[in-house]
Design an enzyme around this catalytic site. Structure first.
Site, PDB file in Angstrom:
ATOM      1  N   LYS A  50      71.063  59.247  25.054  1.00 49.55           N
ATOM      2  CA  LYS A  50      71.211  58.443  26.195  1.00 49.55           C
ATOM      3  C   LYS A  50      72.606  58.168  26.400  1.00 49.55           C
ATOM      4  O   LYS A  50      72.935  58.369  27.745  1.00 49.55           O
ATOM      5  CB  LYS A  50      70.380  57.075  26.035  1.00 49.55           C
ATOM      6  CG  LYS A  50      68.829  57.452  25.883  1.00 49.55           C
ATOM      7  CD  LYS A  50      68.112  56.167  25.534  1.00 49.55           C
ATOM      8  CE  LYS A  50      66.623  56.431  25.623  1.00 49.55           C
ATOM      9  NZ  LYS A  50      65.696  55.411  24.780  1.00 49.55           N
ATOM     10  N   GLN A  94      66.258  49.561  22.432  1.00 54.50           N
ATOM     11  CA  GLN A  94      65.550  50.675  21.961  1.00 54.50           C
ATOM     12  C   GLN A  94      64.292  50.136  21.291  1.00 54.50           C
ATOM     13  O   GLN A  94      64.432  49.370  20.298  1.00 54.50           O
ATOM     14  CB  GLN A  94      66.259  51.540  21.283  1.00 54.50           C
ATOM     15  CG  GLN A  94      65.907  52.669  20.482  1.00 54.50           C
ATOM     16  CD  GLN A  94      65.600  53.661  21.615  1.00 54.50           C
ATOM     17  OE1 GLN A  94      66.285  53.870  22.659  1.00 54.50           O
ATOM     18  NE2 GLN A  94      64.421  54.494  21.477  1.00 54.50           N
ATOM     19  N   ASP A 117      64.425  50.289  31.442  1.00 59.93           N
ATOM     20  CA  ASP A 117      63.464  50.819  31.129  1.00 59.93           C
ATOM     21  C   ASP A 117      62.020  50.830  31.913  1.00 59.93           C
ATOM     22  O   ASP A 117      60.945  51.560  31.597  1.00 59.93           O
ATOM     23  CB  ASP A 117      62.887  50.320  29.516  1.00 59.93           C
ATOM     24  CG  ASP A 117      63.012  51.421  28.665  1.00 59.93           C
ATOM     25  OD1 ASP A 117      63.154  52.491  28.883  1.00 59.93           O
ATOM     26  OD2 ASP A 117      62.982  51.126  27.297  1.00 59.93           O
TER      27      ASP A 117
END
Ligand code: NAD
Length: 284
Positions: A50, A94, A117
């Site tokens: 990422k 994460q 997200d």
């Protein structure tokens, strides 16, 4: 018949390229903060990828590493700080988190406007109602891959296998909004095989290697394999038995190189969207 391979890497490159002009039009680079708790090797790889993509696009990327034994309070304090930081447009924690941390409480703490997200309940609620919000990255990436297949979705029978909040549930909502008739399957589903057999669109998000056999696939169906399963020999396998399924399906995503790169591309899009919304609002 051999299925067309839906190349997620190429599509992600196209999407990322298209973001560059939007990024250039902003008064400052969009900011993305990724929080990693602990040292899970797979998570470390995902976070690194990422960061690389963000860097290439000119997104100001920061990674905050917390030790595996970090307390919930310490993690929430980091999120509070990022929520207040005006240079940060997108925040991603994460997953999975170490077991002693409550992922629901942590995700709920992220400012929905910075929820890169797309997993905050506010954004999930907007998604279910078909309203604009930040869309969960993996299902959003799957929708782009489905469109890439060129198949008409409206009126088709779709099956989503797996009902997680990250993939299966938002995926089912997006397919329904594309006018598919959706069946959402899970570990208690009876006779998964017969449901898959009648489906024109198959999205597998289970986490069990090669669960979906080629003979289950309806000839010509579009198959999106979200599963990422590390085998004993170190290789990666999807939830769909690829070599069997490609002989029957019309189009299929490979693992790796299918859904994974699109998930990252959608994270970048969400970060840019969040930055556009914030900077537009700030300018008013
Ligand atoms: P999860 O463990 O949260 O959910 C798995 C779901 O599968 C559950 O809803 C469960 O009911 C269902 N299930 C389990 N066994 C089943 C069976 N035999 N038949 C039918 N359903 C069954 O997993 P998740 O977070 O949704 O992830 C699923 C997979 O997708 C994993 O392999 C994960 O690594 C992968 N993943 C990939 C990406 C990506 O970007 N490529 C992103 C997220 C998840």
């Amino acid at each position: 018949m051999t299925a067309r391979s839906l190349n997620g890497r190429a599509l992600a490159r196209q999407r990322n390229q298209a973001l560059k002009s939007r990024i250039a039009a902003l008064p400052r680079p969009p900011g993305l903060a990724v929080v990693l708790v602990g040292e899970d090797p797979a998570s470390q790889i995902y976070v690194r990828r990422k960061g690389v993509v963000a860097g290439r696009l000119g997104i100001a990327h920061q990674q905050i590493d917390l030790p595996a034994d970090a307390t919930q309070e310490a993690l929430l304090a980091v999120i509070d700080r990022l929520n207040d930081d005006t240079s940060v447009d997108g925040i991603l924690v994460q997953l999975p988190l170490p077991r002693h941390l409550d992922a629901t409480v942590v995700m709920d703490r992220i400012d929905p406007a910075k929820d890169a997200d797309g997993l905050h309940p506010t954004n999930t609620g907007l998604l279910v109602q078909g309203r604009a919000g930040l869309i969960a990255c993996t299902p959003h990436g799957c929708m782009h891959l489905l469109r890439e297949s060129g198949e008409e979705l409206s009126g088709r029978d779709a099956v989503v296998i797996g009902r997680s909040n990250i993939v299966g549930r938002p995926m089912a909502a997006l397919l329904e909004q594309a006018n598919c008739t959706v069946t959402l399957c899970h570990s208690r589903t009876r006779d998964l095989e017969s449901i898959v057999r009648r489906s024109d669109v198959v999205v597998a998000a289970v986490g069990r290697p090669n669960l979906i056999r080629g003979e289950w696939i309806k000839p010509g169906a579009v198959v999106i394999d979200v599963g990422m399963n590390r085998l004993e020999d170190g290789s990666l396998a999807g939830d769909v038995f690829f070599d069997e399924a490609r002989e029957v399906a019309g189009a299929i995503t490979p693992v790796p190189g299918g859904v994974g790169p699109m998930t990252i591309a959608m994270l970048m899009e969400n970060t840019v969207r969040a930055a556009e919304a914030r900077l537009g609002r700030d300018a008013m």
